[in-house]
Enzyme design. Structure first.
Site, PDB file in Angstrom:
ATOM      1  NE  ARG A 102       6.216   2.720   3.584  1.00  0.00           N
ATOM      2  CZ  ARG A 102       7.511   2.444   3.507  1.00  0.00           C
ATOM      3  NH1 ARG A 102       8.334   3.305   2.947  1.00  0.00           N
ATOM      4  NH2 ARG A 102       7.986   1.308   3.987  1.00  0.00           N
ATOM      5  CG  HIS A 103       9.062   5.959   6.899  1.00  0.00           C
ATOM      6  ND1 HIS A 103      10.061   5.660   5.995  1.00  0.00           N
ATOM      7  CD2 HIS A 103       8.519   4.776   7.251  1.00  0.00           C
ATOM      8  CE1 HIS A 103      10.128   4.362   5.825  1.00  0.00           C
ATOM      9  NE2 HIS A 103       9.186   3.794   6.569  1.00  0.00           N
ATOM     10  N   GLY A 104       9.745   9.147   5.033  1.00  0.00           N
ATOM     11  CA  GLY A 104      10.634   9.350   3.898  1.00  0.00           C
ATOM     12  C   GLY A 104      11.626   8.205   3.755  1.00  0.00           C
ATOM     13  CB  SER A 153       9.003  11.541   8.047  1.00  0.00           C
ATOM     14  OG  SER A 153       9.925  10.614   7.536  1.00  0.00           O
TER      15      SER A 153
END
Length: 184
Positions: free
Chosen positions: A66-68, A170
């Protein structure tokens, strides 16, 4: 004698000292394990020891990530505006109705608090989010040195992400952690 002992036990809670108020303001790390503000390595450790499985050699590394951490979107920000009403109710409970257990420093901080607008950064990756993905890549590189400790080569490494700023940023942060800034 039994009656005397029993009455002494029943009176103990009355004579016990009052509990002192805990102050959130006095915490040195107030956001530890506070939703997405806590870095992965603070919760799960900073393990960098290489992974060794007898008679096995890593040949591929796949990761779905998942993205940051990102700034709130405009929609979430609108939902967060209700926090100002909650703040007012808490202050009212303390000052008018004398209910609640906030220490004076926490109450003072709450009175000064205002929701900050971050709309221009809506949904974008935060500096903390960038650092988290960068550090995650460095840990994987240390754990799988035979596989990931090499220069970037587009024939060997592929990064895919959805079409949003936070996922692209990310992926760049992760790649920078693996290969160094600008080497991917």
């Amino acid at each position: 004698m039994l009656v005397l002992m029993l009455s002494g036990i029943l009176l103990m809670p009355v004579a016990a000292p009052q509990k002192t108020a805990w102050c959130y303001s006095d915490e040195t790390n107030p956001y530890f394990q506070f939703s997405t503000y806590t870095a992965y390595e603070d919760v799960y450790g900073n393990e960098t020891k290489p992974v060794v499985i007898q008679n096995c050699q890593p040949v591929e590394f796949w990761m779905l990530c998942r993205h940051g951490t990102r700034y709130p979107t405009d929609a979430i920000y609108l939902q967060m505006k209700s926090l100002t009403d909650l703040r007012e109710r808490i202050i009212e409970n303390h000052e008018i109705y004398h209910r609640g257990e906030l220490c004076s420093k926490d109450l003072s901080n709450l009175k000064r608090w205002n929701l900050q607008t971050v709309s221009p950064l809506s949904g974008m990756l935060t500096p903390n989010g960038h650092e988290g993905l960068h550090n995650l890549a460095k840990r994987y590189k240390a754990r799988f040195p035979n596989l990931l400790n090499q220069a970037y080569n587009s024939d060997q490494f592929e990064f895919r992400m959805t079409d949003t700023q936070r996922t692209a940023a990310s992926a760049v942060a992760f790649a920078d952690g693996l290969f160094g800034p600008g080497n991917s």
